[in-house]
Design a protein around this motif. Structure first.
Motif, PDB file in Angstrom:
ATOM      1  N   VAL A 140     -35.064 -11.518 -46.206  1.00 35.94           N
ATOM      2  CA  VAL A 140     -35.212 -12.717 -45.153  1.00 35.94           C
ATOM      3  C   VAL A 140     -36.129 -13.739 -45.627  1.00 35.94           C
ATOM      4  O   VAL A 140     -37.080 -13.509 -46.654  1.00 35.94           O
ATOM      5  CB  VAL A 140     -35.629 -12.271 -43.713  1.00 35.94           C
ATOM      6  N   LEU A 141     -36.012 -14.898 -45.410  1.00 41.14           N
ATOM      7  CA  LEU A 141     -36.770 -16.124 -45.487  1.00 41.14           C
ATOM      8  C   LEU A 141     -37.923 -16.123 -44.293  1.00 41.14           C
ATOM      9  O   LEU A 141     -37.485 -16.029 -43.246  1.00 41.14           O
ATOM     10  CB  LEU A 141     -36.440 -17.494 -45.456  1.00 41.14           C
ATOM     11  N   GLY A 149     -34.287 -17.530 -42.009  1.00 38.25           N
ATOM     12  CA  GLY A 149     -33.103 -17.515 -43.043  1.00 38.25           C
ATOM     13  C   GLY A 149     -33.003 -16.148 -43.748  1.00 38.25           C
ATOM     14  O   GLY A 149     -33.909 -15.316 -43.570  1.00 38.25           O
ATOM     15  N   VAL A 150     -32.070 -16.340 -44.823  1.00 36.49           N
ATOM     16  CA  VAL A 150     -31.764 -15.056 -45.681  1.00 36.49           C
ATOM     17  C   VAL A 150     -31.464 -15.610 -46.962  1.00 36.49           C
ATOM     18  O   VAL A 150     -31.266 -16.521 -47.312  1.00 36.49           O
ATOM     19  CB  VAL A 150     -30.821 -14.206 -44.989  1.00 36.49           C
ATOM     20  N   ARG A 151     -31.857 -14.663 -47.951  1.00 40.55           N
ATOM     21  CA  ARG A 151     -31.626 -14.749 -49.304  1.00 40.55           C
ATOM     22  C   ARG A 151     -30.359 -13.833 -49.435  1.00 40.55           C
ATOM     23  O   ARG A 151     -30.657 -12.643 -49.466  1.00 40.55           O
ATOM     24  CB  ARG A 151     -33.002 -14.659 -49.947  1.00 40.55           C
ATOM     25  N   PHE A 152     -29.365 -14.474 -50.233  1.00 34.89           N
ATOM     26  CA  PHE A 152     -28.213 -13.278 -50.444  1.00 34.89           C
ATOM     27  C   PHE A 152     -27.647 -13.672 -51.747  1.00 34.89           C
ATOM     28  O   PHE A 152     -27.629 -14.818 -52.171  1.00 34.89           O
ATOM     29  CB  PHE A 152     -27.264 -13.468 -49.296  1.00 34.89           C
ATOM     30  N   ASP A 153     -26.823 -12.538 -52.166  1.00 34.17           N
ATOM     31  CA  ASP A 153     -26.008 -12.678 -53.376  1.00 34.17           C
ATOM     32  C   ASP A 153     -24.388 -13.201 -52.971  1.00 34.17           C
ATOM     33  O   ASP A 153     -23.933 -12.137 -52.313  1.00 34.17           O
ATOM     34  CB  ASP A 153     -26.096 -11.607 -54.301  1.00 34.17           C
ATOM     35  N   ASP A 154     -23.757 -14.038 -53.665  1.00 33.65           N
ATOM     36  CA  ASP A 154     -22.601 -14.574 -52.842  1.00 33.65           C
ATOM     37  C   ASP A 154     -21.543 -13.622 -53.757  1.00 33.65           C
ATOM     38  O   ASP A 154     -21.898 -12.771 -54.575  1.00 33.65           O
ATOM     39  CB  ASP A 154     -22.205 -15.897 -52.948  1.00 33.65           C
TER      40      ASP A 154
END
Length: 478
Positions: A140-141, A149-154
């Motif tokens: 999460v951010l 927000g979030v951090r993710f790998d697409d």
């Protein structure tokens, strides 16, 4: 390298199962911008195939997928059958016993979760949710003590960041971000169970109208579920006490499952002419463990846990999808209300947590009593009435609880309670015919008045007449 997305969202939902798709749809239906990130690609296998009437006729009706469910060909179930307790013969309950579920709402479905979950996810897309599969959230951010927000790998493996006012963790028992809410996850000392399950074709069925009932049968090491998913396909699982299961499941799973089936005469008889599915998504014998747990906290500013990310009990009364979708409705009310303003965020999410914990402990406390197999069904009905503390009879209390209606949420047990203005005039003329909905609360809801909801505590909130927000409680005559 991180790449910020061009667009910010009001809400990011992590996980596309029933809980995630439900909360995403309910928030998007209020005009908010919603992004849903799902790590897998649908359809995918999932356990938890037996639904409750509250999910089918409450949540799914609010989502607008009632017709799709009916057309999907899922197996109808009118109740459940138990070989449980001191009674040597199987006994059955029907949802129709309860006034809350009688009439057209006196059934639920047994579903193939691959199909059911995709149906709900596609509905989210139609409701305007930005749904992205094969996107794995890694963190999460945070900013100023708030999740933002979030951090993710697409799907292409690119690391991205997206900001939002709220993040909803609906990613299940293996969530990677639930710990960010703070507090500990506590595992139950009572429900220390392990499940071993597979799928069979050609299993026997009970005669109508019990054909679609789930069967739960206790035996010396635990109990079995037997869920007819179609005329041919059956989900079969053994739930074992951990101390009895550890040595067993370390061996050949197929041999162990065969051995367990042989030790439960009822299930052995129903599978006597069946064959296990050995290929495709149902071809694997799977294990699920660590059933019962609850988080110390369900939310913090900017982050809320729903469904299995917050808590899970036990599969015995098929409460998993119910708790996931009910918590999604509660969380959506809190988010929608906080985004609209007028009620403090803390009050909105305290209401969410209080109500979700209450529902969890209703099932938990009753299951503790139900696992005592030295009783008969009448004693179990008595326990249900004690736990729910309602005015219904013992048998009705049992059905209300296991049907997902013990909370008395109008949205879950009265399918016409949340309606559009366009339908009111026509429905008002039908009130004399609607004996199966003939309560004072239903009439008030049809008229657009109070839903009849009561606060759980002094100063608590109640559901709004549209079912999608919280409202300040105003006592009659105030």
């Amino acid at each position: 390298m991180s790449h910020a997305l061009e667009q910010e969202y009001d809400v990011v939902v992590v996980g596309g199962g029933p809980g995630g798709s439900t909360v995403a749809s309910f928030v998007a239906m209020q005009g908010h911008r919603v992004l849903l990130l799902e790590k897998e690609e649908f359809p995918r296998h999932q356990i938890g195939e037996s639904l409750l009437p509250s999910t089918v006729h409450g949540i799914c009706r609010l989502l607008g997928v009632t017709d799709e469910l009916a057309e999907a060909g899922f197996q109808k179930k009118n109740g459940g059958t138990f070989r449980w307790g001191v009674n040597p013969e199987p006994w059955t309950f029907d949802f129709a016993v309860s006034e809350k579920f009688s009439g057209p709402t006196s059934f639920a479905y047994q579903v193939e979760r691959m199909k059911f979950d995709q149906l709900l996810l596609e509905n989210s897309r139609r409701k305007g949710v930005d749904v992205r599969e094969r996107c794995s959230v890694v963190d999460v951010l945070e900013e100023g003590g708030r999740v933002c927000g979030v951090r993710f790998d697409d799907a292409e493996g690119v690391r991205r960041e997206v900001r939002a006012t709220y993040v909803v963790d609906a990613s299940g028992n293996k969530s990677r971000i639930q710990s960010k809410v703070g507090g500990e996850r506590t595992y139950s000392d009572f429900f220390r169970n392990i499940a071993l399950f597979g799928y069979y074709e050609g299993g026997k069925r009970m005669p109508a109208p019990k054909t679609g009932n789930i069967i739960c049968a206790s035996f010396s090491l635990g109990w079995f579920w037997y869920i007819p998913l179609s005329d041919e396909l059956t989900s079969v699982g053994a739930v074992l006490r951990r101390e009895a299961a550890v040595d067993l499941i370390q061996g050949d799973r197929e041999k162990v499952l065969d051995q367990l089936i042989a030790e439960c005469p009822l299930i052995a008889d129903y599978l006597s002419e069946a064959r296990r599915v050995t290929d495709g998504p149902y071809g694997e014998i799977r294990v699920r463990k660590d059933y019962s747990y609850i988080q110390e906290k369900f939310w913090r500013p900017g982050l809320v846990l729903i469904g299995d990310a917050a808590c899970f009990i036990d599969p015995l009364f098929s409460s998993g999808v119910h708790l996931a979708t009910y918590s999604a409705l509660l969380a959506a009310r809190s988010i929608n209300t906080a985004l609209r303003g007028g009620i403090a965020e803390d009050d909105c999410f305290r209401e969410y947590e209080d109500r979700y914990r209450r529902e969890y402990y209703l099932f938990h406390d009753f299951l503790v009593q139900f696992y005592d197999v030295d009783k008969d069904e009448r004693a179990y009905f008595d326990e249900a009435k004690k736990v729910t503390r309602g005015s219904a009879s013992e048998a009705e209390s049992f059905v209300e609880l296991v049907g997902g209606g013990a909370s008395d949420e109008a949205a879950l047990v009265r399918p016409g309670a949340i309606i559009s203005d366009e339908r009111k005039a026509g429905l008002l003329g039908q009130l004399p015919k609607m004996h199966w909905e003939g309560s004072r609360i239903q009439a008030q809801a049809l008229l657009g008045e109070s839903s009849g909801d009561q606060p759980l505590r002094e100063g608590g909130l109640v559901e709004s007449t549209d079912g999608m927000h919280w409202a300040v409680f105003e006592p009659a005559g105030a």
